[in-house]
Design an enzyme around this catalytic site. Structure first.
Site, short mmCIF file in Angstrom:
data_model
loop_
_atom_site.label_atom_id
_atom_site.label_comp_id
_atom_site.label_asym_id
_atom_site.label_seq_id
_atom_site.Cartn_x
_atom_site.Cartn_y
_atom_site.Cartn_z
N ARG A 1 -16.37 -7.33 -20.49
CA ARG A 1 -16.27 -7.04 -21.92
C ARG A 1 -16.54 -8.29 -22.76
O ARG A 1 -17.23 -8.23 -23.78
CB ARG A 1 -14.88 -6.48 -22.26
CG ARG A 1 -14.63 -5.11 -21.66
CD ARG A 1 -13.23 -4.62 -22.00
NE ARG A 1 -12.19 -5.42 -21.40
CZ ARG A 1 -11.07 -5.79 -22.00
NH1 ARG A 1 -10.84 -5.47 -23.25
NH2 ARG A 1 -10.17 -6.51 -21.36
N SER B 1 -10.89 -4.02 -28.05
CA SER B 1 -10.97 -3.92 -26.59
C SER B 1 -12.41 -3.99 -26.10
O SER B 1 -12.70 -4.65 -25.10
CB SER B 1 -10.34 -2.60 -26.13
OG SER B 1 -10.50 -2.44 -24.75
N GLU C 1 -15.83 9.61 -32.27
CA GLU C 1 -16.93 9.21 -31.38
C GLU C 1 -18.16 10.08 -31.55
O GLU C 1 -19.30 9.62 -31.38
CB GLU C 1 -16.47 9.25 -29.91
CG GLU C 1 -15.37 8.25 -29.58
CD GLU C 1 -13.97 8.73 -29.99
OE1 GLU C 1 -13.84 9.90 -30.42
OE2 GLU C 1 -13.03 7.94 -29.90
N PHE D 1 -14.51 8.31 -23.38
CA PHE D 1 -14.82 8.91 -24.68
C PHE D 1 -16.32 8.85 -24.99
O PHE D 1 -16.87 9.76 -25.60
CB PHE D 1 -14.05 8.21 -25.80
CG PHE D 1 -12.57 8.14 -25.56
CD1 PHE D 1 -11.87 9.27 -25.16
CD2 PHE D 1 -11.88 6.96 -25.73
CE1 PHE D 1 -10.51 9.21 -24.93
CE2 PHE D 1 -10.51 6.90 -25.49
CZ PHE D 1 -9.82 8.02 -25.09
N ASP E 1 -3.36 3.31 -18.22
CA ASP E 1 -3.43 4.49 -19.09
C ASP E 1 -3.52 5.82 -18.35
O ASP E 1 -3.40 6.87 -18.95
CB ASP E 1 -4.60 4.35 -20.07
CG ASP E 1 -4.23 3.49 -21.27
OD1 ASP E 1 -3.04 3.51 -21.64
OD2 ASP E 1 -5.10 2.82 -21.83
N ARG F 1 -12.93 -3.29 -17.24
CA ARG F 1 -11.99 -3.86 -18.20
C ARG F 1 -11.45 -5.24 -17.77
O ARG F 1 -11.09 -6.07 -18.62
CB ARG F 1 -10.80 -2.91 -18.33
CG ARG F 1 -9.75 -3.29 -19.35
CD ARG F 1 -8.59 -2.29 -19.29
NE ARG F 1 -7.59 -2.56 -20.30
CZ ARG F 1 -7.63 -2.06 -21.53
NH1 ARG F 1 -8.63 -1.29 -21.91
NH2 ARG F 1 -6.67 -2.33 -22.40
#
Lengths: 274, 310
Positions: free
Chosen positions: B7, B34, B55, B80, B114, B164
């Site tokens: 990222r 993020s 989105e 998403f 998550d 991530r």
């Protein structure tokens, strides 16, 4: 701003021709969207033949105004307007939806000159138009983007995402036009899925709202010109229309959302639009 | 340079490229902190669009921006990016071959805490099935830098899948990224081990552990589509069997792409990945990968099993 009788009569004649082109593109014995094409025909005519800065010989002209048909199922209407404007020969309309044709069932940006983006999955055109409007602003291109949406289509949630976003970005170069013909595929919009007070909704989303008779060419031209004077917020023109307008047997008839014309009906439609 | 997080590599590379290429614009859906879209926002606020938690709208707006000559990058979590905006991406961006770049951040199991709702194990399958779509899954931060450059140079819709978490690089800094080309990272003659994303790191570890016992060829598949079919066939040629490793459902992902490529020159295959099941929450990434069998040890065992059996 005043509009001469000559201008209005010319535009009305052009709209009649475009409605005839729509009937010819649909032909006999094959389903086609007569209803929604004819309800939007006057608006689309005013855009291409009065309001928009565009060049059929240079469809990608950088500072062109752009038109997006969010209710992409009436692609035949846009094709007819594009053909009449000179983007391609009018004769090509007869080959709409044929295998291999550059005129697809829904607008295809890869195949048809003058189409700005693919539409047809309902509810997305206003967002695409917002993207274009933001792109125009960012690059300091003095141009507008117009998006035509159906009143059945506004049940799609993305319309309201776009409405919120356009307001947040102060996209005053974006103009939405709602073709409020009151019918959707399966019946009266009020009965099937009542979208309520559209004016109040857009106002609460921060838009400037103009309501007109969508078949009165003078009112259409004036609304489009008035939108130019609005600063800081996007404009929506709510156009009250009649589905199937101009073809007596199709007017306000749900079955002609995507109806099939008999030879007799085809001939009658062309006579009524002559 | 010198990133150890995809990222960070992604966000900083966009800032770097944005210095000289004013066409680059970035869109976020309230996850810029993020996705690292926040770096671009800080550098070029006028060219960053905060689209809110929407989105679908973001993806269609990107399509419109692209049609004015800009190069929009849309950022969200992978789940998403493809999940909430599939139709928008298919209808307008893919059919129209529009120059929109889609970043699926926190993909696979990498958003360990998550749970299943946020762990995207379907994105490669989803986007691989969409005509006109290019699908990238770089191995590490170094490769991400180069992949982002390649995305800008490529004119057309492109999806990139990012991890991530922090982990060390397996690929060198500054090696130009060639879209479509699998790359042999380590030569070997017994088993061909195709890996993508973080699994490349584990595949190299597995091959090192097996040194002297089984000769493992490790191939980094950083482009899922288009995929040079002959290069896959060549990479597997001479090996007894093939093992694939991906942080994704074994249905429809990289392993499936390799199987398709090898269909006319078949090899016995073993697929390591999510076995058609959803993820779950865990306190750390390593623990979750172990739970689902995405470890160096699993790869070592899979290679041994294929070596013994074939």
């Amino acid at each position: 701003m005043t509009y001469s009788d000559e201008l209005i009569q010319d535009l009305e004649a052009k709209a009649r021709k475009i409605r005839r082109d729509v009937i010819v593109s649909i032909g006999v014995g094959v389903a086609g969207h007569v209803g929604g094409s004819n309800s939007s025909a006057d608006i689309v005519t005013a855009l291409y033949f009065y309001k928009m800065k565009h060049d059929p010989k240079n469809p990608k002209m950088e500072d062109r105004d752009r038109f997006l048909l969010s209710k992409g199922h009436v692609g035949i209407l846009q094709y007819s307007a594009l053909a009449e404007a000179g983007y391609f020969p009018v004769e090509a309309l007869q080959h709409t939806k044929e295998l291999g044709s550059f005129l697809q069932g829904h607008p295809d940006v890869q195949k048809t000159p003058g189409i700005e983006a693919g539409t047809g999955s309902l509810g997305q055109g206003l967002s695409i138009g917002l993207g274009m409007a933001l792109g125009q602003k960012l690059q300091e291109i003095d141009a507008k983007t117009y998006v035509l949406v159906g009143d059945g289509e506004i049940a799609e949630g993305q319309i309201w995402e776009a409405a919120m976003a356009a307001s947040a970005f102060h996209a005053d170069n974006l103009v939405a036009i709602v073709d409020r013909n009151g019918l959707q595929a399966n019946g009266r919009t009020k009965d099937r899925f009542d979208s309520g007070d559209i004016t109040a909704k857009f106002l609460s989303f921060g838009w400037h709202v103009i309501e007109i008779n969508g078949h009165d060419m003078r009112e259409i031209c004036k609304a489009l010109d008035d939108a130019d004077t609005v600063k800081g917020v996007p404009t929506v023109i709510i156009a009250n229309t009649v589905k199937g307008k101009g073809v007596s047997f199709a007017e306000n008839v749900v079955g002609f959302h995507n109806g099939v014309l008999s030879q007799e009906q085809y001939d009658q439609a062309l006579r009524e639009l002559s | 340079m010198g990133y150890t997080n995809q990222r960070q590599a992604y966000g900083n590379t966009l800032v770097e490229l944005g210095k000289t290429d004013p066409r680059i614009v970035v869109l976020d859906a309230d996850l810029g902190g993020s996705t690292m879209g926040k770096l671009f926002e800080a550098a070029y606020p006028k060219r960053h669009f905060e689209m809110g938690i929407a989105e679908a709208d973001m993806s269609s707006v990107a399509a419109g921006l692209a049609q004015t000559g800009l190069i929009p990058f849309t950022n969200s979590f992978a789940v998403f990016a493809g999940g909430r905006a599939f139709d928008q991406i298919r209808q307008t961006i893919a059919i129209g071959k529009l120059n929109v770049k889609i970043c699926g951040s926190s993909s696979g199991l990498s958003d360990f805490g998550d749970g299943a709702t946020h762990q995207c194990i379907e994105d490669m399958a989803i986007f691989r099935a969409v005509p006109n779509m290019t699908v990238l899954c770089p191995a590490d931060a170094n490769e991400t830098v180069e992949a982002v450059k390649a995305m800008v140079d490529y004119d057309g819709p492109c999806y990139i899948r990012l991890n991530r978490n922090d982990y060390e690089n397996s690929t060198p800094e500054g090696k130009p990224f060639k879209i479509g080309e699998p790359e042999v990272m380590k030569e070997g003659t017994d088993i061909a081990l195709f890996a993508t994303g973080y699994m490349v790191h584990l595949a190299l570890e597995a091959a090192a552990q097996l040194e002297g016992e089984i000769s493992v060829k490790v191939i980094n598949v950083a482009t899922i589509k288009p995929l040079n079919q002959q290069a896959v066939i060549d990479a597997a040629a001479g090996c007894k069997a093939v093992v694939t490793a991906e942080e994704h459902n074994i249905r429809g992902g990289m392993g499936s792409a390799i199987a398709e490529a090898l269909a006319k020159n078949p090899k016995p295959m073993e697929f390591i990945g999510m076995k058609d099941e959803f993820g779950c929450s865990a306190h750390n990434y390593k623990e979750l990968l172990e739970h689902f069998g995405l470890t160096t040890e699993t790869l070592v065992e899979a290679v041994r099993k294929m070596y013994r059996e074939f």
